[in-house]
Design a protein around this motif. Structure first.
Motif, PDB file in Angstrom:
ATOM      1  N   GLN A 146       0.542 -12.078  -4.031  1.00  0.00           N
ATOM      2  CA  GLN A 146       0.957 -13.147  -4.680  1.00  0.00           C
ATOM      3  C   GLN A 146       2.508 -12.833  -4.955  1.00  0.00           C
ATOM      4  N   LYS A 147       2.973 -11.958  -5.496  1.00  0.00           N
ATOM      5  CA  LYS A 147       4.449 -11.706  -5.540  1.00  0.00           C
ATOM      6  C   LYS A 147       5.319 -11.494  -4.596  1.00  0.00           C
ATOM      7  N   TYR A 148       5.101 -11.092  -3.527  1.00  0.00           N
ATOM      8  CA  TYR A 148       5.710 -10.703  -2.316  1.00  0.00           C
ATOM      9  C   TYR A 148       5.262 -11.257  -0.923  1.00  0.00           C
ATOM     10  N   ALA A 149       3.865 -12.001  -0.890  1.00  0.00           N
ATOM     11  CA  ALA A 149       3.643 -12.317   0.280  1.00  0.00           C
ATOM     12  C   ALA A 149       3.538 -11.314   1.243  1.00  0.00           C
ATOM     13  N   TRP A 150       3.015 -10.039   0.893  1.00  0.00           N
ATOM     14  CA  TRP A 150       3.317  -8.671   1.403  1.00  0.00           C
ATOM     15  C   TRP A 150       2.024  -8.102   1.166  1.00  0.00           C
ATOM     16  N   ASP A 151       1.311  -7.336   2.038  1.00  0.00           N
ATOM     17  CA  ASP A 151       0.246  -6.557   2.024  1.00  0.00           C
ATOM     18  C   ASP A 151       0.697  -5.014   1.820  1.00  0.00           C
ATOM     19  N   VAL A 152       0.575  -4.527   0.482  1.00  0.00           N
ATOM     20  CA  VAL A 152       1.069  -3.311   0.052  1.00  0.00           C
ATOM     21  C   VAL A 152       0.262  -2.013   0.803  1.00  0.00           C
ATOM     22  N   SER A 153      -0.920  -2.543   1.301  1.00  0.00           N
ATOM     23  CA  SER A 153      -1.572  -1.519   2.013  1.00  0.00           C
ATOM     24  C   SER A 153      -1.468  -1.205   3.546  1.00  0.00           C
TER      25      SER A 153
ATOM     26  N   LEU B 135       1.345   8.843 -10.180  1.00  0.00           N
ATOM     27  CA  LEU B 135      -0.012   9.215  -9.564  1.00  0.00           C
ATOM     28  C   LEU B 135       0.100   8.859  -8.121  1.00  0.00           C
ATOM     29  N   LEU B 136      -0.326   9.615  -7.200  1.00  0.00           N
ATOM     30  CA  LEU B 136      -0.461   9.003  -5.836  1.00  0.00           C
ATOM     31  C   LEU B 136      -1.741   8.549  -5.668  1.00  0.00           C
ATOM     32  N   ILE B 137      -1.925   7.449  -5.024  1.00  0.00           N
ATOM     33  CA  ILE B 137      -3.437   6.912  -4.626  1.00  0.00           C
ATOM     34  C   ILE B 137      -3.269   6.678  -3.065  1.00  0.00           C
ATOM     35  N   GLY B 138      -4.030   7.632  -2.506  1.00  0.00           N
ATOM     36  CA  GLY B 138      -3.963   7.409  -0.919  1.00  0.00           C
ATOM     37  C   GLY B 138      -5.118   6.562  -0.501  1.00  0.00           C
ATOM     38  N   GLU B 139      -6.197   6.377  -0.970  1.00  0.00           N
ATOM     39  CA  GLU B 139      -7.203   5.492  -0.365  1.00  0.00           C
ATOM     40  C   GLU B 139      -7.759   4.642  -1.532  1.00  0.00           C
ATOM     41  N   GLY B 140      -8.362   3.444  -1.245  1.00  0.00           N
ATOM     42  CA  GLY B 140      -9.216   2.933  -2.368  1.00  0.00           C
ATOM     43  C   GLY B 140      -8.282   2.154  -3.158  1.00  0.00           C
ATOM     44  N   PHE B 141      -7.030   1.418  -2.839  1.00  0.00           N
ATOM     45  CA  PHE B 141      -6.246   0.926  -3.575  1.00  0.00           C
ATOM     46  C   PHE B 141      -6.914  -0.262  -4.457  1.00  0.00           C
ATOM     47  N   PRO B 142      -6.743  -0.292  -5.846  1.00  0.00           N
ATOM     48  CA  PRO B 142      -7.361  -1.391  -6.375  1.00  0.00           C
ATOM     49  C   PRO B 142      -7.169  -2.607  -5.973  1.00  0.00           C
TER      50      PRO B 142
ATOM     51  N   LYS C  75       0.971   6.080   7.124  1.00  0.00           N
ATOM     52  CA  LYS C  75      -0.036   5.744   6.250  1.00  0.00           C
ATOM     53  C   LYS C  75       0.686   5.357   4.764  1.00  0.00           C
ATOM     54  N   ARG C  76      -0.154   4.650   4.175  1.00  0.00           N
ATOM     55  CA  ARG C  76       0.528   3.964   2.928  1.00  0.00           C
ATOM     56  C   ARG C  76      -0.225   4.741   1.803  1.00  0.00           C
ATOM     57  N   VAL C  77       0.578   4.803   0.560  1.00  0.00           N
ATOM     58  CA  VAL C  77       0.006   5.308  -0.586  1.00  0.00           C
ATOM     59  C   VAL C  77       0.532   4.258  -1.737  1.00  0.00           C
ATOM     60  N   LEU C  78      -0.058   4.374  -2.753  1.00  0.00           N
ATOM     61  CA  LEU C  78       0.250   3.532  -4.142  1.00  0.00           C
ATOM     62  C   LEU C  78       0.676   4.619  -5.133  1.00  0.00           C
ATOM     63  N   LEU C  79       1.852   4.134  -5.680  1.00  0.00           N
ATOM     64  CA  LEU C  79       2.136   4.997  -6.838  1.00  0.00           C
ATOM     65  C   LEU C  79       1.790   4.447  -8.139  1.00  0.00           C
ATOM     66  N   GLU C  80       1.026   4.946  -8.765  1.00  0.00           N
ATOM     67  CA  GLU C  80       0.608   4.410 -10.353  1.00  0.00           C
ATOM     68  C   GLU C  80       1.331   5.077 -11.422  1.00  0.00           C
TER      69      GLU C  80
END
Length: 134
Positions: A101-108, A85-92, A116-121
């Motif tokens: 915490q895992k990568y010292a990286w801002d996924v957003s 599922l593609l999440i385009g806004e409002g990343f949890p 533009k960033r998206v999150l795959l769930e």
């Protein structure tokens, strides 16, 4: 291979917490596979992957949400099949924090100007684990 719809055991969960890369396989419009290594977090019984909106994997998922994921160690396979599922806004917030915490990286955060960033769930339909092949 056997279907394992329940949460994997503690050894697999530890690998999901510690391993840094997973191979993500999506399906191109012509039916061929597109495979790429990605960073991930596994939380709340879901795989989470950050991506640029313009990436090949996101274009593929828009038309075919079925994906496969495989950890890098082929000696002790951990493979999951699911639907993205593609999440385009409002990343949890808890997922953004988990990536930090895992990568010292801002996924957003955009990776280049204008992107533009998206999150795959990814919700898992079945696990294919070492020792379950028939």
């Amino acid at each position: 291979m056997s279907d394992l719809v329940n949460e994997p055991g503690p050894a697999v969960r530890l690998r999901l917490a510690e391993e840094r890369n997973v191979w993500l396989c999506t399906v191109r419009p012509d039916g061929s596979a597109h495979v790429t290594p990605v960073w991930f977090v596994y939380q709340s019984s879901r795989w989470w992957i950050g991506s640029d909106l313009s990436s090949v994997k996101v274009r593929n998922i828009r038309t075919e949400p079925r994906v496969s994921l495989a950890l890098e160690d082929g000696r002790f396979p951990v493979v999951a099949e699911g639907d993205a599922l593609l999440i385009g806004e409002g990343f949890p917030r808890e997922i953004v924090t988990a990536f930090e915490q895992k990568y010292a990286w801002d996924v957003s955060a955009p990776t280049r100007p204008g992107s533009k960033r998206v999150l795959l769930e990814v919700c898992i339909r079945r696990w294919l684990l070492a020792g379950t092949a028939q």
